[in-house]
Motif scaffolding. Sequence first.
Motif, PDB file in Angstrom:
ATOM      1  N   SER A 141       0.819  -1.205   0.000  1.00  0.00           N
ATOM      2  CA  SER A 141       0.000   0.000   0.000  1.00  0.00           C
ATOM      3  C   SER A 141       0.857   1.260   0.000  1.00  0.00           C
ATOM      4  CB  SER A 141      -0.921  -0.011   1.221  1.00  0.00           C
ATOM      5  OG  SER A 141      -1.707   1.153   1.269  1.00  0.00           O
ATOM      6  N   LEU A 142       1.904   1.295   0.836  1.00  0.00           N
ATOM      7  CA  LEU A 142       2.760   2.470   0.913  1.00  0.00           C
ATOM      8  C   LEU A 142       3.551   2.662  -0.380  1.00  0.00           C
ATOM      9  CD1 LEU A 142       3.924   4.863   2.400  1.00  0.00           C
ATOM     10  CD2 LEU A 142       5.531   3.329   3.553  1.00  0.00           C
ATOM     11  N   TYR A 143       4.047   1.561  -0.959  1.00  0.00           N
ATOM     12  CA  TYR A 143       4.810   1.689  -2.200  1.00  0.00           C
ATOM     13  C   TYR A 143       3.938   2.238  -3.322  1.00  0.00           C
ATOM     14  CZ  TYR A 143       8.026   0.808  -6.014  1.00  0.00           C
ATOM     15  OH  TYR A 143       8.850   0.988  -7.096  1.00  0.00           O
ATOM     16  N   MET A 144       2.693   1.760  -3.403  1.00  0.00           N
ATOM     17  CA  MET A 144       1.796   2.244  -4.443  1.00  0.00           C
ATOM     18  C   MET A 144       1.492   3.731  -4.251  1.00  0.00           C
ATOM     19  SD  MET A 144       1.537  -0.221  -6.443  1.00  0.00           S
ATOM     20  CE  MET A 144       0.355   0.520  -7.567  1.00  0.00           C
ATOM     21  N   ALA A 145       1.379   4.168  -2.984  1.00  0.00           N
ATOM     22  CA  ALA A 145       1.175   5.589  -2.716  1.00  0.00           C
ATOM     23  C   ALA A 145       2.398   6.397  -3.156  1.00  0.00           C
ATOM     24  CB  ALA A 145       0.900   5.812  -1.228  1.00  0.00           C
ATOM     25  N   LEU A 146       3.597   5.892  -2.851  1.00  0.00           N
ATOM     26  CA  LEU A 146       4.832   6.552  -3.272  1.00  0.00           C
ATOM     27  C   LEU A 146       4.934   6.612  -4.800  1.00  0.00           C
ATOM     28  CD1 LEU A 146       7.313   4.920  -0.735  1.00  0.00           C
ATOM     29  CD2 LEU A 146       6.716   7.350  -0.826  1.00  0.00           C
ATOM     30  N   PHE A 147       4.559   5.504  -5.440  1.00  0.00           N
ATOM     31  CA  PHE A 147       4.622   5.448  -6.895  1.00  0.00           C
ATOM     32  C   PHE A 147       3.656   6.463  -7.516  1.00  0.00           C
ATOM     33  CE2 PHE A 147       3.679   3.761 -11.114  1.00  0.00           C
ATOM     34  CZ  PHE A 147       4.947   3.467 -11.586  1.00  0.00           C
TER      35      PHE A 147
ATOM     36  N   SER B  19      -0.984   5.131  11.705  1.00  0.00           N
ATOM     37  CA  SER B  19       0.008   5.348  12.754  1.00  0.00           C
ATOM     38  C   SER B  19       1.303   5.886  12.157  1.00  0.00           C
ATOM     39  CB  SER B  19       0.283   4.032  13.493  1.00  0.00           C
ATOM     40  OG  SER B  19       1.426   4.128  14.313  1.00  0.00           O
ATOM     41  N   LYS B  20       1.855   6.931  12.780  1.00  0.00           N
ATOM     42  CA  LYS B  20       3.116   7.487  12.312  1.00  0.00           C
ATOM     43  C   LYS B  20       4.259   6.480  12.475  1.00  0.00           C
ATOM     44  CE  LYS B  20       1.932  12.302  13.375  1.00  0.00           C
ATOM     45  NZ  LYS B  20       2.308  13.504  14.165  1.00  0.00           N
ATOM     46  N   SER B  21       4.239   5.755  13.587  1.00  0.00           N
ATOM     47  CA  SER B  21       5.296   4.773  13.818  1.00  0.00           C
ATOM     48  C   SER B  21       5.249   3.677  12.762  1.00  0.00           C
ATOM     49  CB  SER B  21       5.167   4.177  15.222  1.00  0.00           C
ATOM     50  OG  SER B  21       3.913   3.536  15.390  1.00  0.00           O
ATOM     51  N   THR B  22       4.035   3.251  12.386  1.00  0.00           N
ATOM     52  CA  THR B  22       3.896   2.234  11.335  1.00  0.00           C
ATOM     53  C   THR B  22       4.395   2.780  10.006  1.00  0.00           C
ATOM     54  OG1 THR B  22       1.978   1.248  12.428  1.00  0.00           O
ATOM     55  CG2 THR B  22       2.263   0.769  10.090  1.00  0.00           C
ATOM     56  N   TYR B  23       4.067   4.025   9.715  1.00  0.00           N
ATOM     57  CA  TYR B  23       4.501   4.664   8.472  1.00  0.00           C
ATOM     58  C   TYR B  23       6.027   4.676   8.370  1.00  0.00           C
ATOM     59  CZ  TYR B  23       5.682   8.611   5.408  1.00  0.00           C
ATOM     60  OH  TYR B  23       6.239   9.415   4.445  1.00  0.00           O
ATOM     61  N   HIS B  24       6.708   5.123   9.432  1.00  0.00           N
ATOM     62  CA  HIS B  24       8.164   5.202   9.410  1.00  0.00           C
ATOM     63  C   HIS B  24       8.800   3.805   9.380  1.00  0.00           C
ATOM     64  CE1 HIS B  24       8.586   9.518   9.736  1.00  0.00           C
ATOM     65  NE2 HIS B  24       7.689   9.551  10.696  1.00  0.00           N
ATOM     66  N   ARG B  25       8.168   2.851  10.053  1.00  0.00           N
ATOM     67  CA  ARG B  25       8.706   1.480  10.016  1.00  0.00           C
ATOM     68  C   ARG B  25       8.627   0.900   8.605  1.00  0.00           C
ATOM     69  NH1 ARG B  25       6.174  -3.190  10.082  1.00  0.00           N
ATOM     70  NH2 ARG B  25       4.204  -2.269  10.790  1.00  0.00           N
ATOM     71  N   LEU B  26       7.501   1.110   7.940  1.00  0.00           N
ATOM     72  CA  LEU B  26       7.340   0.591   6.583  1.00  0.00           C
ATOM     73  C   LEU B  26       8.311   1.265   5.622  1.00  0.00           C
ATOM     74  CD1 LEU B  26       3.435   0.385   6.365  1.00  0.00           C
ATOM     75  CD2 LEU B  26       5.043  -1.520   6.595  1.00  0.00           C
ATOM     76  N   LEU B  27       8.520   2.571   5.796  1.00  0.00           N
ATOM     77  CA  LEU B  27       9.491   3.276   4.959  1.00  0.00           C
ATOM     78  C   LEU B  27      10.884   2.690   5.127  1.00  0.00           C
ATOM     79  CD1 LEU B  27       8.813   7.136   5.071  1.00  0.00           C
ATOM     80  CD2 LEU B  27       8.797   5.660   3.072  1.00  0.00           C
TER      81      LEU B  27
END
Length: 223
Positions: free
Chosen positions: A26-32, A59-67
């Motif tokens: 999900s995060l990669y697709m958002a970045l793309f 969650s901000k912590s989840t966001y930074h962990r996934l990054l």
Amino acid sequence: MNYIQHLNARLVDFYDDDRLHPGHFSLYMALFFYWNLHRFTEEFFANRTELMKMAKIGSKSTYHRLLKELQDFGFIEYRPAKSPHELSMVKLSQNCTDSGTLVGRTRTIFGTYRPKSVPDTLYIKQYKPNKRSLGAKPRSQLEVLDFFKEKKYDLEEAFKFFNHYQAIGWRIGGKVAIKDWKAASDNWMLKAKELAHEKKKKKAANGSDHLITQTEKDYGQPL
């Protein structure tokens, strides 16, 4: 940059990588998506609020962990801001396989099945006018950045403009609703240029150069 080839290659990579879970995808697709909005520049600004909303991360912590994990896995390069005055930047890896290798890998995974043709009517986008189409306010900060880039305005002013009007609900003076944010941004830049000119003029008047005199002298008069 081949949009389809890159995306297909990444989807195949995700299929083979058991370390990934839906959050990474999900995060990669958002970045793309935002990389595409920035016209596939080498790196682009990572707006945490916008990316979390697009990726459905609460969650901000989840966001930074996934990054961090996407970076550790080799899919992105993340450069966090070191101070409130800097921007966090992201770079997506472009070391995708060539088209021939990609086709072979795709067939290995999905076989050679070809879906039946889909009626063209399913691809027609139904347009329904809404309040946003009137330009009262931008859809996101990225839309403002793209507009300022197109107009060749200072991008620092784009952040100031967006943050200012976002804080007061896109109203002029906090009272009158903005009808066209692009026109408001043009006025913002005109005012910014006026302030910069006045600042430069004031600096010169305060004696930045002591050889400049403010009065005229008749050098024809005897000493």
